[in-house]
Write an enzyme that holds these catalytic residues in place. Structure first.
Site, PDB file in Angstrom:
ATOM      1  N   LYS A  48      49.480 -36.262 -35.099  1.00 30.78           N
ATOM      2  CA  LYS A  48      48.451 -36.759 -36.018  1.00 30.78           C
ATOM      3  C   LYS A  48      47.177 -35.932 -35.934  1.00 30.78           C
ATOM      4  CE  LYS A  48      50.155 -41.465 -36.350  1.00 30.78           C
ATOM      5  NZ  LYS A  48      50.020 -42.840 -35.870  1.00 30.78           N
ATOM      6  N   LYS A  71      62.870 -34.209 -46.120  1.00 31.94           N
ATOM      7  CA  LYS A  71      62.782 -35.638 -45.825  1.00 31.94           C
ATOM      8  C   LYS A  71      61.773 -36.319 -46.782  1.00 31.94           C
ATOM      9  CE  LYS A  71      60.555 -38.483 -42.456  1.00 31.94           C
ATOM     10  NZ  LYS A  71      60.783 -39.354 -41.425  1.00 31.94           N
ATOM     11  N   LYS A 125      55.554 -39.477 -47.771  1.00 34.82           N
ATOM     12  CA  LYS A 125      54.324 -39.449 -48.572  1.00 34.82           C
ATOM     13  C   LYS A 125      53.586 -38.138 -48.364  1.00 34.82           C
ATOM     14  CE  LYS A 125      50.976 -42.086 -47.861  1.00 34.82           C
ATOM     15  NZ  LYS A 125      49.997 -43.101 -47.529  1.00 34.82           N
TER      16      LYS A 125
END
Ligand code: TRP
Length: 319
Positions: free
Chosen positions: A111, A190, A193
């Site tokens: 992240k 894959k 979003k």
């Protein structure tokens, strides 16, 4: 009968990847087990700092799950922030959690490398997740592969707590069915979003059409024989129309069947698949405050369960 628990971070519009990767498992588990499903809005605070966006996303996730068939009469469906015990348990667990355990977590590194600001909350995210899971003494935690490490960290944290205070928690297992393969997005990667390649569950039909017709394929001629496996159109078709998929496979293998035609068939099957979900949503929307009522009732049941754990934990630690 097992105790099942899972949560999702409400992060906007859910898509077919979410459906086949998670929602479907949650729904099938609710029939056989005692399930707790929640919207991890406290976790979302690590990335969303706009109150309106957070509130909208939370509602959107709740209504999507209900429209897809999550049943509030069978499963306990609630919002994490409605059960303040989660943060209390997270704090207590954080006092037995070694720094090194969290330093090894992949998700924090992933992240921050994507530009999410490295807050303390983002770092201790797995401790809150451990609290979510241990609170309800869950045996099984249905999650995607990316969350497997978090469930392992949860077990490690539980064991640290047991060493300090004695046995208190069920050690949870991640539940990752084999067939939850990667769901391909419109570009073949894959579906996610962050790749902007999703087929949303609640898209306008025109948008869906554009996305399906835009699915990336190779440049084989119509007349050529084609391999169905690994072909995005076929892989998606297999998910939304499993009983008709062998027919499509045959046509691909025979040749004389082009991608344009296959996309049209996929769009039709996809629309048929989604229609009942769209209709369910409309009927829920007609019921006024239904979503909020479900969440309030779920919170009441979840709090009762959480209270049992917290009474024990507080006594054990001496508060
Ligand atoms: N971290 C999970 C995700 O991003 C969401 C989550 C929060 C969760 N708490 C949980 C999942 C507890 C399972 C159990 O998808």
């Amino acid at each position: 009968m097992k105790r099942v628990l899972s949560g999702i971070q409400p992060s906007g519009d859910l898509h077919l990847g979410n459906y086949f990767g998670a929602i479907r498992q949650w729904i099938s588990l609710q029939e056989k087990h005692e399930c707790f499903y929640f919207l991890a809005d406290l976790h979302s605070l690590t990335t969303v700092h706009d109150p309106e966006v957070l509130e909208r996303n939370t509602y959107e996730a709740a209504i999507t799950y209900l429209s897809c068939g999550l049943d509030p009469d069978t499963a306990v469906i609630f919002r994490q922030s409605d059960v303040p015990f989660h943060t209390e348990l997270a704090w207590i667990l954080s006092t037995v959690t070694p720094m090194g355990l969290l330093e090894r977590a992949h998700s924090y590194k992933d992240k921050t490398s994507k530009g999410i600001s490295p807050s303390v909350g983002l770092f201790t995210y797995p401790v809150l997740m451990a609290a979510d899971i241990l609170m309800y003494q869950a045996d099984l935690v249905p999650v995607g592969k990316d969350q497997k490490q978090h469930v392992e960290i949860t077990r490690d944290i539980a064991e640290k707590f047991h060493l300090a205070y004695g046995e208190s928690f069920v050690l949870p297992e991640p539940y990752i069915p084999e067939e939850v393969a990667v769901i391909p997005g419109t570009d073949g990667q894959k579906m996610s979003k962050s790749y902007n390649n999703t087929l949303p569950i609640f898209a306008e039909e025109a948008v869906l059409k554009k996305k399906v017709m835009g699915i990336v394929t190779d440049s084989a001629e119509v007349s050529e024989k084609k391999k169905p496996e690994g072909n995005t159109i076929y892989e998606l078709y297999k998910l939304v129309a499993p009983e008709k998929a062998p027919e499509m496979a045959k046509k691909f293998k025979a040749g004389g069947y082009g991608y344009g035609e296959a996309k049209k068939e996929l769009l039709e099957a996809l629309t048929d698949f989604l229609k009942p979900i769209w209709e369910k949503r409309k009927s829920i929307e007609l019921r006024g405050n239904f979503v909020e009522e479900v969440l309030q009732e779920g919170a009441r049941k979840a709090r009762a369960e959480a209270e049992k754990t917290m009474r024990k934990v507080r006594e054990l630690v001496g508060i």
